[in-house]
Each structure stands twice: as C-alpha cells, then as structure tokens.
Design a protein around this motif. Structure first.
Motif, PDB file in Angstrom:
ATOM      1  N   TYR A  59       0.842  -1.196   0.000  1.00 55.45           N
ATOM      2  CA  TYR A  59       0.000   0.000   0.000  1.00 55.45           C
ATOM      3  C   TYR A  59       0.875   1.243   0.000  1.00 55.45           C
ATOM      4  O   TYR A  59       1.851   1.306   0.756  1.00 55.45           O
ATOM      5  N   VAL A  95      -5.954  -4.639   1.293  1.00 56.05           N
ATOM      6  CA  VAL A  95      -6.315  -3.221   1.262  1.00 56.05           C
ATOM      7  C   VAL A  95      -7.798  -3.168   0.933  1.00 56.05           C
ATOM      8  O   VAL A  95      -8.219  -3.629  -0.126  1.00 56.05           O
ATOM      9  N   GLY A 119      -2.727  -6.219  -3.061  1.00 55.72           N
ATOM     10  CA  GLY A 119      -2.615  -4.787  -3.340  1.00 55.72           C
ATOM     11  C   GLY A 119      -1.672  -4.488  -4.486  1.00 55.72           C
ATOM     12  O   GLY A 119      -1.769  -3.448  -5.110  1.00 55.72           O
TER      13      GLY A 119
END
Ligand code: FRU
Length: 473
Positions: A29, A86, A269
């Motif tokens: 992320y 995420v 992610g």
C-alpha cells in the motif's frame, strides 16, 4: 549460543533477533511492502507467537517495526499465520481518515484450549499501527483441530472477499461482503494433490500468460512430504468461479524443489498497480528449523519472487524468478565468456550475488556447477538433461552435514533443449537456483564456515559458456 554474523544474509530478510517462521499479512500500500511474520519476541525457538512487522520499498532493504499483532495469554492467545488486504472500497466500514482500511485476518489459539479460530485486526493509518477488533473471533472453530492460515483476496467477478484456509487435509473456502461476516462456500482437495503431510498456508489468485490466457492458481504448503523431505509447497492450476476451485491436472506440482521454501504466499494490493504476483516464503524446513545454529536470530525469508503462468509442452506451470525490484537493484561487476570445458570466476563477498549462467549442452552431456571456499568446502549442482534432473549436493558445504537429513537434493527440469540459462542467488547462508527462466527453482540453506569465493562451470563439451556476476544492493 554463539553469535554467527557470518551467516546473516545481506539481501534476505531476517529479524534483528529471535525466532521467525511463516510470512504473514503481505500487503502493498502507498509504495510500501508490508511483511508481517510469525515471530517469538522472547526467544530463538518457536513459541509466544506474534506478528513481527517490517516494511520495504524495494524488497531488498527492510525497516524493522514493533510487533503489530500481539498475543495475549488471557485474550486471543498465540497469533498464528494469516493475511491482510487493502479494503479500497471501505467494505468493512472501518475507514475514518484518508487511508483505506488495511484489514488482517489471522488464526489464534487460546493458551489452555488450543482451539483454532479466525480473527481480525486493522490499520487506519496506512499500515503503521494495528488494533485488534473488539468482537473477535469472526469465524468460530467448527470442530476441526487444524483449522487455520486464512488467506483473503477480493474476487472482482462476484464482488466479494474470498478466504481460503486449511482444515487438516483440505482447503475450505469462505465468502464475505464486509470482511466480518463469513459464509462457508466450498471445500477442495480431499482427492487432489499430495496428502503426505498436513496442509497449511494456502493462497488463491489468478495468473495470466504472456498470450493472455488466464488460470486460477491455488498454493498449498504441506509438511512432511515435501519434494526433498519435510516442508514443501505444492500448487494446483485450475478454475475458480467464485464458489468452487477445480484443478485441471492430476499430477503433483511443486512451486520450489529445494528443502527450504515453505509457507510462501503473495502480496495483496500489488495487482491493482501493475498486475504482478509477488511471493515470499520462509527459508527453512520444519525438519531442522529449530536446530539451525544461527544466533541471535533464527529464520530468514527467501528472496521475493514474481510468479508467472507459463505453457510448456501444452501444460501450464507456475514459474518464478526474483522480483523485478530485486533484479533492478543488482549491478553487474564481472563477466567471463569462453568456449572451454571449464570456466571459472572469483566471487566477490561484499554483497549478495546474482550469478547468471548460460551454456550450450548436448542431451547426453552432464553439466556441473560448483562453488568453493578456502576451507575446502563445496556445493555442487549437477544437471542431467537426458534424465530431466537437477541434483544438488550440500553435504560438503560446511557445517551443514551435521544437520541436513537429505544432503542430496533432486529436482525435475522441464526445458531440456540445447541451451542452459540459470540464475543463482548466493547470499552467505543460502543458495537459490532459478533454472531455465525459473521453470525449476530450488531454495537451499547452506552453512559454510567461510564464504564461497569461486564458481566453476564445467561440461565435456566446449560449447559457449558464460558467467556474469551481479551484486544485489
Ligand atoms: C506453518 C504453520 C502454520 C501456523 C504457523 C504457526 O509453518 O504451522 O500452519 O499458522 O506455522 O507458527
């Protein structure tokens, strides 16, 4: 206990001190890779399990952070393996500020009962700090002793979260719209794959070939029963329709043939950025992990790897090579090319080495790759194209002979044409072999008493040979 700085890898992740096993909660992320891991903050053996935490922007250099998901003797008990995602669309409703929630799902076992349940923790600040959900667990134990290692991912076609976890000898799939409420949707594996050991640490994802063909892949670690004894990771290729996974082959496929690649899972992610699937695995084997003589840490991760779906002779396989970031951070320092029977090159010792080899070979020939040090220790790879086999002998590679139950390691090869292309990553106490574009890989721990400082390739024919040496920074 004796300090062993000589075995501390330079480009592989190790905790600063104490015990580590499986990678957990892999989530990417905001330009950062988060790596959580099974960690004992109080000792060099398995026990007191927590999630240790580290981050990296290049998958080579790691920053250590405080324990992220903490055990509590009176609360959840030991924190076992699990995953993180995420939650870009805030399906959990947890978001309070600018960052989407990062949500972790993990197994825990109460100290006195050892019952395995699945629970949730989350981060609202992009992964820096983590808190446990107040109403854990989110999945009760349904009466199964081994019921663990949830791996969660978003399934776009059915707009829901899918969780795979292991239940002894099968994979159980669950679905959820919000990461809290989970419904059991299917089981897989009772009659598929190898059941020589207990199943652990699954992962489910889709891969696309270079020509655009898509397949679902299910990774399942098992112990014992690995291809060279003890721990190993098998994978299945097939289809997942949002409910059921179906494998399209009967044979057992191994992600890595070495003895030291276990519990590997992939980062969530990453796909939203550039559609890559990057895996990291624990570089050890339950057969001897607790006897590894390293101190003050015990346990390392293999190099992060990018996974690809490749078609070879009509079948689909998962191949793996060092992650793009790792290759980007390596610089060529020396090179030698010749048409001799034997070609050799000194190895520098400042950094981990990415050694690329190419060589012409005939079907009936044998190719040897050997590394030596000044203590007379050696590790030998032998390639037998006719038998589609790679054999590694680590019995003379140092301290190791006291430890390894299987000094001779074998792997199957899939591309046995007239040319060999190999990549070896050597980093103080490990060797990772990426054979023929990663169609066969072997991860092998070594404990040389001095660094290997020379490599040699030899065969009976005088075809072109080349060694090039890069340092990973
Ligand atoms: C795999 C494993 C997992 C478990 C964890 C405990 O190596 O046994 O199944 O969650 O380790 O540390």
């Amino acid at each position: 206990n004796i300090f062993t700085p000589q075995w501390r890898p330079k480009a592989h992740f190790t905790p600063e001190q104490n015990w580590m096993n499986d990678p957990n909660g892999l989530v990417y992320y905001n330009g950062k890779y988060h790596l959580f891991y099974q960690y004992n903050p109080h000792g060099n053996d398995w026990g007191n399990m927590n999630w240790g935490h580290a981050t990296s922007t290049d998958l080579v250099n790691w920053h250590h952070h405080p324990v992220a998901v903490e055990m509590s003797p009176k609360g959840l008990g030991y924190i076992y393996s699990g995953s993180a995602v995420v939650d870009y669309d805030n399906t959990s409703g947890l978001q309070t500020g600018e960052h989407p929630p990062l949500v972790a799902l993990f197994t825990h076992t109460e100290a006195n009962t050892e019952v395995q349940r699945q629970s949730l923790a989350y981060s609202l600040d992009g992964g820096d700090s983590w808190q446990q959900y107040a109403n854990n667990p989110v999945i009760e134990n349904p009466g199964i002793v081994d019921f663990r290692d949830p791996k969660v991912s978003w399934h776009p076609a059915s707009s829901q979260w899918i969780m795979a976890l292991t239940a002894g000898h099968s994979i159980e799939f669950y679905a959820s719209k919000n990461l809290f409420d989970w419904a059991h949707i299917s089981s897989f594996g009772e009659d598929d794959g190898s059941h020589q050991g207990e199943w652990e640490c699954p992962d489910l994802f889709e891969l696309t070939t270079e020509t655009g063909i898509k397949k679902w892949v299910l990774l399942v670690s098992l112990v014992p029963g690995g291809p060279n004894g003890g721990s190993g990771t098998q994978y299945f290729i097939g289809d997942f329709d949002g409910v059921q996974f179906k494998a399209e082959h009967q044979d057992v496929r191994w992600l890595d043939y070495g003895p030291d690649n276990y519990a590997g899972v992939t980062w969530d992610g990453r796909q939203t950025i550039d559609n890559r699937r990057t895996l990291i695995a624990w570089m050890s084997n339950w057969t001897y992990a607790e006897d590894m003589p390293t101190f003050p840490w015990r346990g390392a991760m293999c190099l992060p790897r990018d996974l690809s779906l490749t078609q070879i002779d009509g079948n689909f396989y998962v191949t793996n090579l060092p992650a793009k970031e790792v290759l980007d951070s390596s610089q060529i320092v020396s090179e030698v090319t010749a048409s001799d029977k034997v070609l050799s090159l000194p190895l520098s010792q400042k950094s981990a080495l990415d050694i690329q080899l190419s060589c012409e070979i005939t079907q009936s020939d044998k190719l040897y790759i050997r590394m030596f040090n000044d203590a007379g220790e050696t590790v030998e790879l032998k390639y037998l194209p006719q038998r589609q086999k790679l054999v590694v002998d680590r019995s003379q590679a140092g301290w190791s002979y006291k430890l390894w139950r299987t000094p001779r390691l074998e792997a199957k090869t899939f591309i046995d044409s007239g040319k060999v292309n190999a990549r070896l990553v050597l980093d103080t106490s490990s060797l990772e072999v990426f054979w023929q574009q990663g169609s066969t890989t072997m991860t092998i721990c070594l404990l040389p008493t001095q660094p290997f400082n020379r490599i040699e390739i030899s065969s009976d024919n005088t075809g072109d040979k080349k060694i090039s040496l890069a340092e990973i920074k």
